[in-house]
Design a protein around this motif. Structure first.
Motif, mmCIF file in Angstrom:
data_model
loop_
_atom_site.group_PDB
_atom_site.id
_atom_site.type_symbol
_atom_site.label_atom_id
_atom_site.label_comp_id
_atom_site.label_asym_id
_atom_site.label_seq_id
_atom_site.Cartn_x
_atom_site.Cartn_y
_atom_site.Cartn_z
ATOM 1 N N ILE A 1 0.861 -1.175 0.000
ATOM 2 C CA ILE A 1 0.000 0.000 0.000
ATOM 3 C C ILE A 1 0.899 1.227 0.000
ATOM 4 O O ILE A 1 1.679 1.431 0.938
ATOM 5 N N ARG A 2 0.823 2.013 -1.058
ATOM 6 C CA ARG A 2 1.615 3.244 -1.129
ATOM 7 C C ARG A 2 0.709 4.411 -0.745
ATOM 8 O O ARG A 2 -0.350 4.605 -1.345
ATOM 9 N N VAL A 3 1.169 5.173 0.235
ATOM 10 C CA VAL A 3 0.384 6.288 0.763
ATOM 11 C C VAL A 3 0.953 7.597 0.235
ATOM 12 O O VAL A 3 2.041 8.003 0.652
ATOM 13 N N GLU B 1 -5.464 10.789 7.985
ATOM 14 C CA GLU B 1 -6.661 10.383 7.259
ATOM 15 C C GLU B 1 -6.300 9.719 5.933
ATOM 16 O O GLU B 1 -6.923 8.752 5.505
ATOM 17 N N ILE B 2 -5.262 10.249 5.284
ATOM 18 C CA ILE B 2 -4.849 9.653 4.018
ATOM 19 C C ILE B 2 -4.271 8.255 4.251
ATOM 20 O O ILE B 2 -4.543 7.315 3.499
ATOM 21 N N ILE B 3 -3.490 8.102 5.318
ATOM 22 C CA ILE B 3 -2.934 6.780 5.637
ATOM 23 C C ILE B 3 -4.063 5.789 5.884
ATOM 24 O O ILE B 3 -4.076 4.667 5.362
ATOM 25 N N PHE B 4 -5.086 6.185 6.671
ATOM 26 C CA PHE B 4 -6.175 5.272 6.982
ATOM 27 C C PHE B 4 -7.042 4.988 5.761
ATOM 28 O O PHE B 4 -7.598 3.897 5.627
ATOM 29 N N ALA C 1 3.250 -1.108 4.008
ATOM 30 C CA ALA C 1 2.717 0.234 3.780
ATOM 31 C C ALA C 1 3.878 1.201 3.610
ATOM 32 O O ALA C 1 4.751 1.286 4.492
ATOM 33 N N ILE C 2 3.919 1.898 2.502
ATOM 34 C CA ILE C 2 5.016 2.820 2.195
ATOM 35 C C ILE C 2 4.495 4.247 2.310
ATOM 36 O O ILE C 2 3.512 4.623 1.645
ATOM 37 N N SER D 1 9.841 7.516 4.598
ATOM 38 C CA SER D 1 11.028 8.323 4.309
ATOM 39 C C SER D 1 10.848 9.693 4.928
ATOM 40 O O SER D 1 9.724 10.198 5.042
ATOM 41 N N THR D 2 11.939 10.275 5.345
ATOM 42 C CA THR D 2 11.909 11.594 5.974
ATOM 43 C C THR D 2 13.225 12.303 5.713
ATOM 44 O O THR D 2 14.277 11.653 5.588
ATOM 45 N N GLY D 3 13.159 13.621 5.626
ATOM 46 C CA GLY D 3 14.370 14.379 5.321
ATOM 47 C C GLY D 3 15.339 14.434 6.474
ATOM 48 O O GLY D 3 16.545 14.457 6.275
#
Length: 894
Positions: A49-51, A66-69, A122-123, A155-157
């Motif tokens: 699942i790509r978020v 909300e987008i993740i869920f 989940a990505i 991923s995070t900066g």
């Protein structure tokens, strides 16, 4: 794409996912994090699942969650359909920490209760772009999700200790090294990218694999393969602006305009771009505070070539042209090189390419290497076949070699070699051989094919110089016979030598003589250094090497001082000088200094085209073994072996085996040492000077340690013959030590004592420590444990003094006690072994100072031992002691 360069990090991510069910990849845009997530997605065995997280997801609380869920609802609608709509969990403020944590606990509980048939991934890319509440919930979840079949990769900066995602298992992506980036460029192009082009792409990408990929995709094939000059700055991908968004975002309009103006040239004279305008000064200060530009004397430049390439690409053709015209006017009469550069874009003539190449040479001489390379590329784009360019390109390549920029030097030598001029072509050939030797330590295998009869007839001076250069390369590989043959061949054309070739042939001859142990001409040349014109860098290097081989260490270092003091010598000479200083420290026995010098060399090893990689790797290997870090040395040994095999350098393999054998011998593994030292003996069979590789004494000692006495005796005779032919103070001392090992214990100890007594201040203290260790073993074998312990303490002191902590720690201070002797009731039984030794020397008539020298202890120690003897034997002076010993040698003592 970038997984090719991030394999280790990708494996680490997979491990963390297995163990914790969650992992974060940390790194700014362009570092390869997104590609790693894509690889995890492609390799997943179960559902993925790509978020997608948009840039506006931080506008209101819980938007990101909300987008993740919404994405997770596909797994189990009942569990995730109403989490955020539940009035018990929503708070009107949306920012209440307690409410957020309640939501986090509920989400964690529901995920834990999922009954998934398959492991699901989940990505979540750019997790730090979500709103604060969503990040807090996600971080809480990821820190507690271990054991679930639902796994998260985000991923995070950045992930600072204060970050809301802090504590999540993570993999940090650092900027890739130049070697890694060059290897990646080679793989992405199937090996078709030219070395100079690869160096330019790597420099522009600034350690960002994604940026490198974007530039390679946009490179025309003829430019990528080196057949055509590069258009600089390089074109970058459409996503490149996002990689520097944090640095460039929010610039004032004036600062953006100034940055665009500076992007038009590799260098920008500040007076020309600022024109003493108060506004311009403020804009420049703004750019400088952001780290976008940096100063270099009167010049400034973009601090990262990627930033320059992006800004240059964002300007249209008309604005670039007007900028060139403006700067050409401002540079006129003050900065001629920059004036030529800017005029070449709107008023180029037939002479412009030659002018730009000459400007490039001057810039490289001043240390502005990349600016010089860009000037040269511009010249080649305007007129690569301009008459007279080949001679200037040879000059430019020679300066680039001095600066260690081998790839660009070879690029311009390719152009020069196509010249119709035989002289320019031969000079390009000689420079290429020298450049490839510095980079790979390779030499032409078929020497006679390097010049033809017609070339000898038409350009004898250039042919003679070529022969001397090839001979020099062989000499530096310690292939003396080949070097001598080529030198004699070149001397047959000596009437045609120019000043440079004549000087080089003289110093090459001096080096070959020093290799045979003859230092007369080397000392004379050193004494005449101040009385002659400035010597070429290579001449000074050869002289220093010859003086080192003949153990004139102070003179060798003074010669290196002359080399280092030269104006504009370049990095190539700096590296070789530093390597030479480290080797001198090793030969002098100054282990601590040698390790410190080699540590300074470490950064040079990581460069893709490192100067003299053979010496750098060998010194690094020596340093690691000297510190007892054998496991760390294994990788270096493998790289060194591969390098030696690729360049067919037998001498380098011999030196490596000598190092390994010496280490194994010193840590008490003589049988293993013999195998390496025998291999060294085979590889160095043509080396007649024992002072070059210095393996024979170690082999003799190792053979004796495993009981091969006859073989060791034969090698002592061989070593004796070599020392007679090639005199060396070190070899003479080592030969004596080897001889004493073969003598009966008592004779050997006496002879070894005399050897230690003859040690000079300038002799290696490290070798003195090694000799003391040999003496310790002899004493222990004879049962003199106290004397052995005393020598052990002396050896430890010597090793610590010279910085060899490894051997200092390895020395046994308490040798095994000898078997118990039958009880005897004599006068001397009351004394300790050390005291009996002193008494024996007193009875021979030796004074206290002579005794101290004989047994290698301080005068104070002798005096203390005698005082103890006087007290135990109830005498008050040396005379009374001698009289009592003579009168009552077996007197019982109560």
């Amino acid at each position: 794409m970038t997984v090719q360069i991030r394999r280790a990090e990708l494996d680490q991510m997979r491990t963390l996912l297995e163990r914790h069910s969650a992992v974060a990849v940390i790194g700014p845009p362009g570092m390869g994090g997104e590609e790693m997530l894509a690889t995890l997605e492609a390799d997943a065995d179960g559902p993925v699942i790509r978020v997608p997280i948009g840039q506006a997801e931080d506008a209101r609380p819980y938007a990101g969650l909300e987008i993740i869920f919404s994405a997770l609802r596909a797994l189990e609608p009942k569990s995730f359909g109403s989490v955020l709509l539940d009035s018990r969990l929503r708070m009107d403020s949306g920012e209440d920490t307690t409410a957020v944590l309640n939501i986090a606990d509920e989400v964690t509980r529901r995920i834990g209760s999922l009954d998934l048939e398959h492991t699901t991934l989940a990505i979540v890319p750019d997790a730090d772009a979500m709103d604060r509440s969503s990040q807090l919930v996600l971080g809480h979840l990821l820190r507690r999700i271990a054991g679930s079949r639902l796994r998260f990769a985000v991923s995070t900066g950045e992930l600072s200790p204060s970050s809301l995602l802090a504590g999540v298992p993570s993999v940090a992506l650092k900027r890739a090294s130049d070697r890694q980036m060059t290897a990646l460029a080679d793989r992405l192009t199937g090996g078709r990218i030219a070395a100079g082009v690869a160096a330019t792409v790597v420099r522009t990408a600034s350690g960002r694999p994604s940026a490198l990929h974007g530039m390679i995709e946009r490179l025309p094939r003829n430019q990528m393969e080196g057949d055509q000059a590069l258009d600089l700055p390089l074109r970058v991908g459409s996503d490149a602006a996002g990689m520097v968004k944090a640095a460039m975002g929010g610039l004032s309009e004036g600062a953006e305009g100034l940055l665009s103006l500076m992007s038009l040239a590799p260098l920008s004279p500040r007076p020309a771009v600022l024109v003493n305008s108060h506004d311009s000064l403020e804009w420049f200060a703004e750019l400088e505070s952001r780290g976008l530009v940096e100063r270099d004397g009167a010049y400034s430049r973009c601090s990262q070539e990627l930033i320059r390439a992006i800004r240059h690409g964002q300007s249209n053709a008309d604005s670039r042209l007007s900028g060139h015209m403006l700067l050409a006017r401002r540079c006129e009469g003050i900065y001629p090189e920059l004036q030529h550069w800017h005029r070449s874009f709107f008023e180029a003539t037939d002479e412009t390419p030659l002018t730009l190449i000459d400007d490039a040479r001057r810039l490289v001489e001043q240390g502005m290497v990349w600016a010089g390379a860009e000037f040269a590329e511009r010249a080649m784009a305007l007129g690569p076949d301009t008459e007279g360019a080949s001679s200037l390109l040879n000059d430019l390549a020679e300066r680039l070699i001095d600066r260690g920029q081998i790839s660009f030097a070879l690029r311009y030598l390719d152009y020069a070699a196509r010249s119709g001029s035989v002289k320019d072509s031969l000079r390009a050939r000689a420079l290429r051989i020298w450049a490839e030797f510095l980079s790979h330590q390779s030499v032409p295998l078929r020497l006679r094919n390097q010049w033809s009869r017609s070339e000898v007839a038409e350009a004898p001076m250039e042919v003679a110089h070529l022969q001397v250069i090839i001979g020099l390369c062989h000499a530096l590989r310690r292939e003396t016979a080949e070097a001598q043959e080529l030198l004699e061949t070149a001397r047959s054309l000596g009437a045609h030598f120019d000043k440079q070739s004549r000087e080089l042939s003289v110093f090459l001859g001096i080096l070959l003589e020093c290799g045979r142990g003859l230092d007369g001409r080397a000392i004379e040349a050193f004494q005449n250094l101040d009385a002659t014109d400035e010597a070429a860098p290579i001449s000074l290097l050869l002289l220093s090497l010859g003086l080192m081989l003949t153990e004139n260490y102070d003179s060798a270092l003074a010669t290196l001082d002359c080399l280092d003091d030269g104006e504009g010598r370049g990095e190539a000479w700096d590296v070789q000088s530093l390597c030479m200083r480290a080797e001198i420290a090793i030969r002098r026995g100054d282990i601590g200094l040698a390790i410190a010098l080699i540590d300074r060399c470490a950064s040079a090893i990581d460069v893709e085209q490192a100067i003299r990689r053979d010496r750098l790797l060998l010194l690094r290997c020596w340093s690691l073994l000297a510190q007892g870090r054998a496991s760390d040395a294994e990788g270096v040994e493998c790289e060194l072996t591969a390098h030696a095999m690729a360049s067919q350098n037998r001498s380098l393999l011999a030196e490596l085996n000598a190092l390994q054998g010496n280490y194994l011998l010193r840590v008490g593994l003589p049988a293993e040492a013999v195998r390496h030292l025998h291999r060294c003996e085979e590889l160095a069979s043509n080396e007649l000077n024992p002072n070059i590789i210095r393996y024979e004494p170690d082999l003799i000692e190792a053979l004796l340690a495993i009981g091969r006495r006859e073989h060791a005796g034969m090698l002592v005779q061989v070593l004796h013959g070599k020392v007679e032919k090639a005199p060396s103070r070190w070899a003479a001392l080592a030969l004596e030590r080897s001889r004493f090992l073969l003598l009966p214990t008592d004779d050997g100890l006496a002879a070894m004592g005399r050897l230690l007594g003859s040690w000079r201040p300038e002799d290696s203290q490290f070798e003195k420590g090694v000799t003391l260790l040999v003496m310790v073993r002899k004493l222990a074998e004879s049962g003199a444990t106290a004397a052995a312990a005393e020598r052990s303490r002396l050896a430890v002191g010597v090793f610590r003094e010279v910085g060899s902590e490894l051997l200092a720690a390895a020395v046994r201070l308490e040798p095994t006690e000898p078997p118990a002797q039958p009880a005897r009731n004599t006068l001397l039984d009351v004394l300790t072994p050390d005291e009996r030794e002193v008494v024996g020397l007193v009875s021979e008539g030796l004074k206290n100072r002579e005794i101290a020298s004989q047994i290698f202890v301080s005068l104070r120690t002798v005096e203390l031992r005698l005082t103890s003897v006087y007290r135990k034997l109830e005498v008050s002076s040396r005379t009374e002691l001698i009289a009592r010993l003579a009168r009552e040698p077996e007197l019982p003592v109560a």
